[in-house]
Design an enzyme around this catalytic site. Structure first.
Site, PDB file in Angstrom:
ATOM      1  N   ASP A  57     -11.144  12.795  10.309  1.00 28.37           N
ATOM      2  CA  ASP A  57     -10.311  12.035   9.585  1.00 28.37           C
ATOM      3  C   ASP A  57     -10.702  11.340   8.233  1.00 28.37           C
ATOM      4  OD1 ASP A  57      -9.011  12.006  12.112  1.00 28.37           O
ATOM      5  OD2 ASP A  57     -10.145  10.279  12.856  1.00 28.37           O
ATOM      6  N   GLU A  59       0.987  12.439  13.560  1.00 25.67           N
ATOM      7  CA  GLU A  59      -0.110  11.327  13.149  1.00 25.67           C
ATOM      8  C   GLU A  59      -0.902  11.498  11.850  1.00 25.67           C
ATOM      9  OE1 GLU A  59      -2.689  11.900  16.704  1.00 25.67           O
ATOM     10  OE2 GLU A  59      -3.201  13.646  15.688  1.00 25.67           O
TER      11      GLU A  59
END
Length: 360
Positions: A45, A227
């Site tokens: 991420d 997402e």
């Protein structure tokens, strides 16, 4: 990032080994100054932003949020833990995917956390604010954002992760991944929502459902996900690059939402067009996802920073990669092909000259 209950969790215990072939020292010394190779470091991420002549990199480690600042895009620099989760409370565990944004003289960190997990059913989004314009200053906890459908009832809040914010035409917007309603299982489809912000720590009005996993290239696995949304602004155009399919599988990939009328209503789902996949893995790079975008040191190149899986085995062992990208004639981004690990890539434009000036 997200965890999925069931037998998949057992796979996270697997370990991975890395090896590299030795090369001639003189060749290594030459290449070290002009090129680099992916992956650049471990993690997931990745969020990186360029502020002035520094690259600020934000990541979670355990239940802490860490910042790095460096003059070089391809190297981490000085690091500081700017926040640690409290011993108890809604945000005491499962700290995921933090991002740091500079808005109106302060740095704001948006992160997901929960009281416990697995199952990971408690995730909500929190906000931290720096005391000064220095990213390494102390941070104040601004609390949890309300990401449900009834702001007058805080108890009706709904699962939310991966929040990002961006400014457009004088307004601040938040985009995140969430559930349509609160559930008691984390095997729940995820959707993208958008909402205007009153200020960097308060949402305004109610959330708008922006994207659901519906296209053939974003569905088909055990759990359909949208997402990791990230805004990409270029020449007045607004794009949201997001991750879809399952984060623990090699099919994880990137889709894109494009604002049809940049001067129109961002809260109108019909003003967004979906394209995809716009960036995906191959037989040497697995499951690319959750990216961020920065300029090269001399501001002449655009770069995508993303994570990929370390192997084809289902699980969340990942590392960080980066590569330059271009733009198509129609003004949309062209991310090209994911560059295999070990292949030499020219360093970001201006980085070599910057290194030489620092070392002089």
């Amino acid at each position: 990032m997200k965890k999925y209950i069931g037998t998949v969790l057992l796979l996270m215990a697997l370990s991975f080994a890395c090896s590299s072939e030795s090369v001639d020292d003189s060749e290594t010394n030459t290449q070290a100054r002009t090129t680099f190779a992916n992956p650049v470091w471990d993690g997931a991420d990745p969020w990186m932003v360029k502020q002035g002549d520094e690259y600020i990199y934000c990541y979670s480690q355990g239940n802490s949020i860490i910042l790095s600042r460096s003059k070089f895009l391809t190297q981490l620099g000085e690091r500081k833990a700017i926040w640690r989760a409290p011993a108890s409370g809604w945000n005491s565990n499962c700290v995921w995917a933090p991002e740091v944004h500079f808005v109106d003289g302060h740095w704001y960190v948006y992160y997901a956390a929960g009281v416990s997990g697995p199952p990971f059913i408690h995730q909500r989004t929190g906000v931290l604010r720096s005391e000064t314009d220095d990213p390494f200053s102390n941070y104040e906890d601004m609390g949890m954002l309300y990401t449900g459908d009834n702001p007058d009832d805080p108890s009706s809040n709904v699962w939310a992760i991966d929040m990002t914010v961006f400014e457009h035409n004088g307004k601040l917007y938040a985009v995140w991944s969430g559930w349509l309603e609160q559930m008691d299982t984390d095997a729940t489809p995820q959707h993208l929502f958008i909402q205007e912000m009153e200020n960097p720590w308060t949402l305004k009005g109610t959330r708008v459902s922006l994207s659901s996993p519906e296209e053939s290239w974003e569905t088909g696995g055990p759990l359909n996900l949208n997402e990791g949304p990230e805004a990409l602004l270029h020449n007045g155009q607004v794009f949201i690059i997001y991750s879809c399919r399952e984060s623990w599988l090699v099919e994880y990939r990137q889709g894109m939402l494009q604002l049809s009328n940049p001067n129109g209503n961002l809260l109108d789902p019909s003003n967004w067009q979906k394209h995809g996949p716009v960036f995906e893995g191959n037989d040497k790079v697995y499951g690319v996802g959750h990216c961020s975008f920065v300029k090269s040191p001399d501001n002449t190149e655009d770069w995508i920073i993303y994570h990929s899986k370390k192997s084809t085995t289902p699980g969340w062992e990942r590392n960080i990669r980066m590569q330059p990208f271009g733009w198509k004639a129609d003004g949309t981004p062209d991310f090209g092909t994911a560059v295999p690990g070990g292949k030499e890539i020219p360093r970001p434009s201006g980085e070599l000259e910057l290194e030489e000036s620092i070392n002089d």
